[in-house]
Design a protein around this motif. Sequence first.
Motif, mmCIF file in Angstrom:
data_model
loop_
_atom_site.group_PDB
_atom_site.id
_atom_site.type_symbol
_atom_site.label_atom_id
_atom_site.label_comp_id
_atom_site.label_asym_id
_atom_site.label_seq_id
_atom_site.Cartn_x
_atom_site.Cartn_y
_atom_site.Cartn_z
ATOM 1 N N ILE A 22 -4.596 5.332 8.157
ATOM 2 C CA ILE A 22 -4.562 6.244 6.815
ATOM 3 C C ILE A 22 -2.320 5.814 6.608
ATOM 4 O O ILE A 22 -1.573 6.000 7.441
ATOM 5 C CB ILE A 22 -4.140 7.019 7.035
ATOM 6 C CG1 ILE A 22 -5.592 7.663 6.920
ATOM 7 C CG2 ILE A 22 -4.085 7.507 4.742
ATOM 8 C CD1 ILE A 22 -6.204 7.046 5.754
ATOM 9 N N VAL A 23 -2.145 5.305 5.469
ATOM 10 C CA VAL A 23 -0.989 4.844 5.857
ATOM 11 C C VAL A 23 0.333 5.950 5.730
ATOM 12 O O VAL A 23 0.010 7.186 4.383
ATOM 13 C CB VAL A 23 -0.888 4.381 4.292
ATOM 14 C CG1 VAL A 23 0.705 3.652 3.796
ATOM 15 C CG2 VAL A 23 -1.724 3.125 4.606
ATOM 16 N N ALA A 41 -8.239 -0.529 0.738
ATOM 17 C CA ALA A 41 -7.475 -0.932 -0.127
ATOM 18 C C ALA A 41 -6.741 -2.450 0.292
ATOM 19 O O ALA A 41 -7.016 -3.376 -1.089
ATOM 20 C CB ALA A 41 -5.510 -0.600 0.555
ATOM 21 N N SER A 53 -10.763 4.231 8.753
ATOM 22 C CA SER A 53 -10.061 5.115 8.120
ATOM 23 C C SER A 53 -8.556 5.119 8.462
ATOM 24 O O SER A 53 -7.604 5.999 9.706
ATOM 25 C CB SER A 53 -10.544 7.062 8.282
ATOM 26 O OG SER A 53 -11.954 7.392 8.223
ATOM 27 N N LEU A 108 1.069 -1.029 0.002
ATOM 28 C CA LEU A 108 0.075 -0.158 0.512
ATOM 29 C C LEU A 108 1.570 1.461 0.096
ATOM 30 O O LEU A 108 2.020 0.876 0.632
ATOM 31 C CB LEU A 108 -0.673 0.699 0.827
ATOM 32 C CG LEU A 108 -2.032 -0.911 1.238
ATOM 33 C CD1 LEU A 108 -1.371 -2.285 0.679
ATOM 34 C CD2 LEU A 108 -2.776 -1.067 2.615
ATOM 35 N N ASN A 109 0.470 2.383 -0.659
ATOM 36 C CA ASN A 109 1.297 3.860 -0.659
ATOM 37 C C ASN A 109 0.717 4.925 -0.046
ATOM 38 O O ASN A 109 -0.058 4.738 0.457
ATOM 39 C CB ASN A 109 1.178 3.972 -2.245
ATOM 40 C CG ASN A 109 1.258 3.146 -3.333
ATOM 41 O OD1 ASN A 109 2.822 2.424 -2.954
ATOM 42 N ND2 ASN A 109 0.642 2.366 -4.455
ATOM 43 N N SER A 146 -7.806 -5.076 -3.127
ATOM 44 C CA SER A 146 -7.249 -5.784 -3.616
ATOM 45 C C SER A 146 -7.827 -7.552 -3.230
ATOM 46 O O SER A 146 -7.912 -7.972 -4.220
ATOM 47 C CB SER A 146 -5.653 -5.686 -2.195
ATOM 48 O OG SER A 146 -5.194 -4.904 -2.738
ATOM 49 N N ASP A 172 -3.680 5.537 1.260
ATOM 50 C CA ASP A 172 -4.219 4.102 0.811
ATOM 51 C C ASP A 172 -5.158 4.443 2.171
ATOM 52 O O ASP A 172 -4.388 5.077 3.704
ATOM 53 C CB ASP A 172 -3.483 3.023 0.187
ATOM 54 C CG ASP A 172 -3.267 3.835 -1.275
ATOM 55 O OD1 ASP A 172 -3.512 4.090 -1.503
ATOM 56 O OD2 ASP A 172 -2.720 1.656 -1.141
ATOM 57 N N ASP A 173 -5.818 4.105 2.075
ATOM 58 C CA ASP A 173 -6.870 3.667 3.515
ATOM 59 C C ASP A 173 -6.660 2.218 3.476
ATOM 60 O O ASP A 173 -6.864 1.528 2.578
ATOM 61 C CB ASP A 173 -8.324 4.093 3.022
ATOM 62 C CG ASP A 173 -8.937 3.315 4.424
ATOM 63 O OD1 ASP A 173 -9.260 2.140 4.761
ATOM 64 O OD2 ASP A 173 -9.784 4.264 5.256
ATOM 65 N N LEU A 174 -6.040 1.460 4.629
ATOM 66 C CA LEU A 174 -5.521 -0.276 5.075
ATOM 67 C C LEU A 174 -6.399 -0.611 4.784
ATOM 68 O O LEU A 174 -6.525 -1.727 3.736
ATOM 69 C CB LEU A 174 -4.885 0.441 7.073
ATOM 70 C CG LEU A 174 -4.588 -1.027 7.154
ATOM 71 C CD1 LEU A 174 -3.045 -1.474 6.507
ATOM 72 C CD2 LEU A 174 -4.618 -1.263 8.391
ATOM 73 N N THR A 193 4.108 2.904 3.724
ATOM 74 C CA THR A 193 3.732 2.358 3.062
ATOM 75 C C THR A 193 3.688 1.402 3.936
ATOM 76 O O THR A 193 3.532 1.065 5.172
ATOM 77 C CB THR A 193 5.448 1.728 2.366
ATOM 78 O OG1 THR A 193 5.098 0.196 1.238
ATOM 79 C CG2 THR A 193 6.083 0.472 3.700
#
Length: 144
Positions: free
Chosen positions: A100-101, A17, A98, A8-9, A21, A12-14, A104
Amino acid sequence: MQSLPIRLNPGDDLRAAIEASMRGADCRAAFVVAGIGSLSSAGLRFAGAQQPRRFTGDIEILSLAGSVNFDGAHGSSHLHMALSTASGEVFGGHVAPSCIVRTTAEVLLALLPEWDFSRAPDVLTGYLELEITKRDIKPGEGQL
């Protein structure tokens, strides 16, 4: 079981995302086997609490695990996470929306294409709990 490693970048919301995927792999049942990384914002709901505690700043994911299902248009995750703050305090609990990454997140999903996970009210616990159903898979279906 099929493995799907994802990265994840920043931003991104963990949870979103991970669910995206899994949907992208056309799978309706998976487990998060492991996850590490960093977050800028996180929420954990502690055992017995009604609301999550929010954290902001430099946060490290020490451990991430749980189950994920895709039921129609909705994903549903039951994730637990241990995290540490910049001062080294460690907290753990249910992953709230919520998270947030920051830089990474590296997550390993175990996809279970032959299974269907859903959530339904459980009279014993009073919560929506995991229901597991074997899928009837046609040849070539459910393959990455």
